[in-house]
Design a protein around this motif. Structure first.
Motif, PDB file in Angstrom:
ATOM      1  N   PHE A  66      38.054  55.023  27.382  1.00 29.05           N
ATOM      2  CA  PHE A  66      39.300  54.255  27.464  1.00 29.05           C
ATOM      3  C   PHE A  66      40.406  55.191  27.934  1.00 29.05           C
ATOM      4  O   PHE A  66      40.473  56.343  27.498  1.00 29.05           O
ATOM      5  CB  PHE A  66      39.663  53.681  26.095  1.00 29.05           C
ATOM      6  N   ASP A  67      41.243  54.659  28.836  1.00 24.26           N
ATOM      7  CA  ASP A  67      42.412  55.424  29.257  1.00 24.26           C
ATOM      8  C   ASP A  67      43.598  54.480  29.079  1.00 24.26           C
ATOM      9  O   ASP A  67      43.768  53.555  29.862  1.00 24.26           O
ATOM     10  CB  ASP A  67      42.246  55.846  30.725  1.00 24.26           C
ATOM     11  N   ALA A  68      44.349  54.685  28.004  1.00 25.45           N
ATOM     12  CA  ALA A  68      45.363  53.708  27.549  1.00 25.45           C
ATOM     13  C   ALA A  68      44.663  52.358  27.444  1.00 25.45           C
ATOM     14  O   ALA A  68      43.649  52.253  26.761  1.00 25.45           O
ATOM     15  CB  ALA A  68      46.550  53.713  28.486  1.00 25.45           C
ATOM     16  N   ASP A  69      45.116  51.322  28.173  1.00 23.31           N
ATOM     17  CA  ASP A  69      44.440  50.025  28.005  1.00 23.31           C
ATOM     18  C   ASP A  69      43.399  49.767  29.101  1.00 23.31           C
ATOM     19  O   ASP A  69      42.928  48.647  29.259  1.00 23.31           O
ATOM     20  CB  ASP A  69      45.464  48.889  27.920  1.00 23.31           C
ATOM     21  N   ARG A  70      43.043  50.795  29.849  1.00 22.01           N
ATOM     22  CA  ARG A  70      42.011  50.639  30.885  1.00 22.01           C
ATOM     23  C   ARG A  70      40.642  51.008  30.324  1.00 22.01           C
ATOM     24  O   ARG A  70      40.532  51.903  29.491  1.00 22.01           O
ATOM     25  CB  ARG A  70      42.291  51.524  32.113  1.00 22.01           C
ATOM     26  N   VAL A  71      39.619  50.298  30.813  1.00 20.11           N
ATOM     27  CA  VAL A  71      38.248  50.569  30.379  1.00 20.11           C
ATOM     28  C   VAL A  71      37.501  51.221  31.535  1.00 20.11           C
ATOM     29  O   VAL A  71      37.487  50.682  32.651  1.00 20.11           O
ATOM     30  CB  VAL A  71      37.544  49.252  29.984  1.00 20.11           C
ATOM     31  N   LEU A  72      36.894  52.370  31.272  1.00 15.28           N
ATOM     32  CA  LEU A  72      36.221  53.118  32.327  1.00 15.28           C
ATOM     33  C   LEU A  72      34.724  53.211  32.046  1.00 15.28           C
ATOM     34  O   LEU A  72      34.317  53.491  30.919  1.00 15.28           O
ATOM     35  CB  LEU A  72      36.786  54.544  32.414  1.00 15.28           C
ATOM     36  N   VAL A  73      33.924  52.954  33.085  1.00 20.42           N
ATOM     37  CA  VAL A  73      32.485  53.194  32.992  1.00 20.42           C
ATOM     38  C   VAL A  73      32.165  54.280  34.006  1.00 20.42           C
ATOM     39  O   VAL A  73      32.403  54.103  35.213  1.00 20.42           O
ATOM     40  CB  VAL A  73      31.668  51.915  33.278  1.00 20.42           C
ATOM     41  N   ASP A  74      31.656  55.410  33.509  1.00 17.89           N
ATOM     42  CA  ASP A  74      31.396  56.579  34.358  1.00 17.89           C
ATOM     43  C   ASP A  74      32.605  56.874  35.257  1.00 17.89           C
ATOM     44  O   ASP A  74      32.466  57.123  36.457  1.00 17.89           O
ATOM     45  CB  ASP A  74      30.132  56.353  35.216  1.00 17.89           C
ATOM     46  N   GLY A  75      33.771  56.770  34.682  1.00 19.80           N
ATOM     47  CA  GLY A  75      35.001  57.112  35.397  1.00 19.80           C
ATOM     48  C   GLY A  75      35.582  55.994  36.247  1.00 19.80           C
ATOM     49  O   GLY A  75      36.705  56.100  36.724  1.00 19.80           O
ATOM     50  N   GLU A  76      34.822  54.888  36.434  1.00 21.80           N
ATOM     51  CA  GLU A  76      35.334  53.788  37.272  1.00 21.80           C
ATOM     52  C   GLU A  76      36.096  52.781  36.407  1.00 21.80           C
ATOM     53  O   GLU A  76      35.593  52.355  35.357  1.00 21.80           O
ATOM     54  CB  GLU A  76      34.139  53.095  37.968  1.00 21.80           C
ATOM     55  N   ASP A  77      37.281  52.403  36.851  1.00 23.42           N
ATOM     56  CA  ASP A  77      38.083  51.431  36.102  1.00 23.42           C
ATOM     57  C   ASP A  77      37.492  50.027  36.279  1.00 23.42           C
ATOM     58  O   ASP A  77      37.521  49.469  37.374  1.00 23.42           O
ATOM     59  CB  ASP A  77      39.524  51.471  36.625  1.00 23.42           C
ATOM     60  N   VAL A  78      36.930  49.468  35.189  1.00 23.60           N
ATOM     61  CA  VAL A  78      36.282  48.148  35.271  1.00 23.60           C
ATOM     62  C   VAL A  78      37.013  47.131  34.378  1.00 23.60           C
ATOM     63  O   VAL A  78      36.431  46.127  33.976  1.00 23.60           O
ATOM     64  CB  VAL A  78      34.786  48.242  34.876  1.00 23.60           C
ATOM     65  N   SER A  79      38.284  47.404  34.093  1.00 23.84           N
ATOM     66  CA  SER A  79      39.033  46.564  33.146  1.00 23.84           C
ATOM     67  C   SER A  79      39.035  45.093  33.542  1.00 23.84           C
ATOM     68  O   SER A  79      38.956  44.220  32.675  1.00 23.84           O
ATOM     69  CB  SER A  79      40.482  47.053  33.058  1.00 23.84           C
ATOM     70  N   GLU A  80      39.147  44.811  34.838  1.00 25.11           N
ATOM     71  CA  GLU A  80      39.147  43.407  35.282  1.00 25.11           C
ATOM     72  C   GLU A  80      37.722  42.841  35.327  1.00 25.11           C
ATOM     73  O   GLU A  80      37.460  41.747  34.872  1.00 25.11           O
ATOM     74  CB  GLU A  80      39.791  43.260  36.662  1.00 25.11           C
ATOM     75  N   GLN A  81      36.807  43.644  35.870  1.00 26.00           N
ATOM     76  CA  GLN A  81      35.411  43.181  36.055  1.00 26.00           C
ATOM     77  C   GLN A  81      34.756  42.768  34.746  1.00 26.00           C
ATOM     78  O   GLN A  81      33.899  41.899  34.743  1.00 26.00           O
ATOM     79  CB  GLN A  81      34.562  44.300  36.700  1.00 26.00           C
ATOM     80  N   ILE A  82      35.125  43.404  33.636  1.00 26.85           N
ATOM     81  CA  ILE A  82      34.447  43.075  32.366  1.00 26.85           C
ATOM     82  C   ILE A  82      34.958  41.769  31.756  1.00 26.85           C
ATOM     83  O   ILE A  82      34.440  41.325  30.746  1.00 26.85           O
ATOM     84  CB  ILE A  82      34.555  44.220  31.319  1.00 26.85           C
ATOM     85  N   ARG A  83      35.992  41.168  32.371  1.00 28.76           N
ATOM     86  CA  ARG A  83      36.560  39.914  31.815  1.00 28.76           C
ATOM     87  C   ARG A  83      36.152  38.693  32.633  1.00 28.76           C
ATOM     88  O   ARG A  83      36.702  37.613  32.435  1.00 28.76           O
ATOM     89  CB  ARG A  83      38.089  39.974  31.787  1.00 28.76           C
ATOM     90  N   THR A  84      35.248  38.825  33.576  1.00 21.64           N
ATOM     91  CA  THR A  84      34.876  37.664  34.395  1.00 21.64           C
ATOM     92  C   THR A  84      34.036  36.697  33.557  1.00 21.64           C
ATOM     93  O   THR A  84      33.379  37.103  32.589  1.00 21.64           O
ATOM     94  CB  THR A  84      34.039  38.092  35.622  1.00 21.64           C
ATOM     95  N   PRO A  85      34.037  35.388  33.939  1.00 18.66           N
ATOM     96  CA  PRO A  85      33.209  34.420  33.213  1.00 18.66           C
ATOM     97  C   PRO A  85      31.731  34.832  33.188  1.00 18.66           C
ATOM     98  O   PRO A  85      31.040  34.595  32.211  1.00 18.66           O
ATOM     99  CB  PRO A  85      33.408  33.118  33.997  1.00 18.66           C
ATOM    100  N   GLU A  86      31.268  35.487  34.254  1.00 17.50           N
ATOM    101  CA  GLU A  86      29.850  35.885  34.295  1.00 17.50           C
ATOM    102  C   GLU A  86      29.538  36.889  33.176  1.00 17.50           C
ATOM    103  O   GLU A  86      28.516  36.771  32.477  1.00 17.50           O
ATOM    104  CB  GLU A  86      29.513  36.489  35.668  1.00 17.50           C
ATOM    105  N   VAL A  87      30.425  37.860  32.998  1.00 15.63           N
ATOM    106  CA  VAL A  87      30.206  38.837  31.923  1.00 15.63           C
ATOM    107  C   VAL A  87      30.322  38.134  30.562  1.00 15.63           C
ATOM    108  O   VAL A  87      29.494  38.338  29.675  1.00 15.63           O
ATOM    109  CB  VAL A  87      31.205  40.022  32.046  1.00 15.63           C
TER     110      VAL A  87
END
Ligand code: DC
Length: 221
Positions: A66-87
């Protein structure tokens, strides 16, 4: 110090727990984002979520941070991608996985050991931090929870079918409450707060009062 906040989807947990953490000068840990991050990583690698060993190996190999309110996977910011209906639709397969839960709970404890945290999820007061000095169970009626979800989706510019939102919510409740591993349960020593008809500010004030009383009791003992 860990303040553990659990409750069903749509009880307003993430908004109020973030604000509570800010007020208290604590850090905030969104544990649902961790389950979402593993789900996103599996989907983006075309890994079958029914491949139990593959999902566990993935959960152990990726770095979630976590970097403040951002979520990182292997350094990539996926904060938006993890909130999609598919996820959101698929995260249950990851949250149901015993080994993944173990791994993520371990990571949650490692992160929380680095400072004072408000930890939000489904099993924070029961499994991850059973000795937390302050536990809160945030609840709301199904109608209010669905209304909040509709509002969130509209704000995100997503198409909303109210009946579908209710049906999805019922399904998620059923899955969250009845799964064998890590089911949503209120810890016996958690204080329950119902957020129906309450503004965000009211709920944050109520949580802050509870937390400050617990902090005071802790420093006296
Ligand atoms: O709070 P959320 O919607 O972002 O959570 C995503 C999913 O992860 C949801 O199905 C519940 C699950 N979850 C869990 O099983 N345990 C947690 N500590 C947090 C979330």
């Amino acid at each position: 110090m860990v303040i553990a906040i659990d409750g069903p989807a749509g009880a307003g947990k993430s908004t109020v727990t973030r604000k509570l953490a800010d007020r208290l000068g604590f850090s905030f840990l969104d544990t649902g984002a961790m389950y979402r991050a593993v789900t996103w990583a599996a989907l983006s690698r075309n890994l079958e979520l029914s491949d139990s060993d593959g999902v566990l190996a993935l959960a152990k190999s990726i770095q979630i941070a976590f970097d403040a309110d951002r979520v990182l996977v292997d350094g990539e910011d996926v904060s938006e991608q993890i909130r999609t209906p598919e996820v959101t639709r698929n995260v249950v397969h990851v949250a149901d996985h015993f080994g993944v839960r173990d791994r993520l709970v371990e990571l949650q404890r490692e992160i929380a050991a680095t400072g004072n945290f408000v930890c939000e999820g489904r099993d924070q007061g029961t499994v991850a931090f059973p000795d937390a000095f302050c536990k809160i169970y945030l609840n709301a009626s199904p109608q209010y929870r669905a209304m909040r979800r509709v509002e969130q989706m509209q704000n995100a510019g997503q198409y909303v079918d109210f009946d579908q939102v209710i049906a999805d919510q019922n399904l998620r409740d059923e899955q969250d409450l009845n799964r064998e591993v890590g089911p949503l349960r209120r810890a016996e020593d958690a204080i329950e707060v119902n957020t129906d008809n309450q503004s965000i500010a009211d709920v944050v004030n109520a949580l802050e009062r509870i937390a400050l009383a617990k902090i005071a009791a802790r420093s006296e003992s």
